[in-house]
Write an enzyme that holds these catalytic residues in place. Sequence first.
Site, PDB file in Angstrom:
ATOM      1  CB  SER A 163      -0.950  -0.050   1.196  1.00  0.00           C
ATOM      2  OG  SER A 163      -1.946   0.928   1.092  1.00  0.00           O
ATOM      3  CG  ASP A 317      -6.754  -3.770  -3.118  1.00  0.00           C
ATOM      4  OD1 ASP A 317      -7.512  -2.834  -2.800  1.00  0.00           O
ATOM      5  OD2 ASP A 317      -5.511  -3.712  -3.010  1.00  0.00           O
ATOM      6  CG  HIS A 347      -5.913  -2.107   0.446  1.00  0.00           C
ATOM      7  ND1 HIS A 347      -5.057  -2.109  -0.640  1.00  0.00           N
ATOM      8  CD2 HIS A 347      -5.294  -1.372   1.420  1.00  0.00           C
ATOM      9  CE1 HIS A 347      -3.979  -1.409  -0.344  1.00  0.00           C
ATOM     10  NE2 HIS A 347      -4.090  -0.957   0.899  1.00  0.00           N
TER      11      HIS A 347
END
Length: 366
Positions: A163, A317, A347
Amino acid sequence: MPEPTRIPGGWRVGDPAGQRRFQALAGLDPLLLESGESLPDVSLAYEAWGTLNAERSNAVLLLHGFSGDSHASGPAGPGHRSEGWWNGLIGPGRAIDTDRLYVLCPNVLGGCQGSTGPSSLAPDGRPYGSRFPSLSIRDLVAAEQRWADALGIEHWHAVIGGSLGGMRAMEWAIAAPTRLDRLVLLATTAACTPENRAFHSTQIQAIELDPAFCGGDYYGDPGGGPVRGLSLARTIARLTYGCERELERLSRQQHAHDICLFLQQDAEHLTCRFDANSYVLLTNAMSNHDVGRGRGGIAKALAGVQARTRVVSISSDRLFPPHQQLLLAQCLHAGVTFTSIESHLGHDGFLFEQGPLDPILRQSLG
């Protein structure tokens, strides 16, 4: 939403250090930022596991996600509200094997878990608050490069990030391609999309419209600052971190109306350990992330990556969907490996799907 039971925020000087170490950035010059502003006296908090070998060739840089911090492994306790976010993957004999690797995880510049950020004291002795300058992902990595230099680590066996951490890992590989041998990118993107920026904008507005935000100068507020705004921002974000299947699963496990309670409790957990100014600052940095900016576009920027690369996507995600990781893999050199993990966790699968991640990391670090 009920009143908070604790004044919220991140780690503060005087709190238990836990496993944190602190490193002032080397050199007398302030850290010059992309905006043209600069930061003096920058320090990064970090944690480390394993031992650096005599050749200094076994160091692994682990870069946390947006709401994470340096506590990637270890128990909850003084200084750490939760156990390490990759507890099952780091340690002797584990996927990130500390019997042979020296693993370091810094808290991001601008964060709120020991590194210099908006809640830190400025040179005048008062918290920066609204005076803290805006940051880009490249600024975060520039600070990390100085930090590595200060620790005497010139080269990384691997750089791993998910991320926000994946954005930073990409910038490491582009800005300093000869400093790392391996690169692992999880649930990340080469550039934030208009949809990402729209979600980010609503979260920032939720915080800034809270009357207790006070333009960012809320430190010392006995009420704890913009707790309600930060809670709402986290709830909006949580809906992007999860997915429809996850919410359906939670609904089956609980009464339907308890989904709201679940989101509320998740938000309260965040407000107890996160600073609202850091939330705004890092969200803006993510919104402006684009590895191709000023480099001739994404493909040209990624073409300069030299590290052996593994790109990992999470099937459900919806924050950074799998097609964004496929784009990454297509733009990288021919040696890239792409892997998709089937998950209903959205996610956050890059944090919690540690079973499937284990063999991926073992292979990537070999």
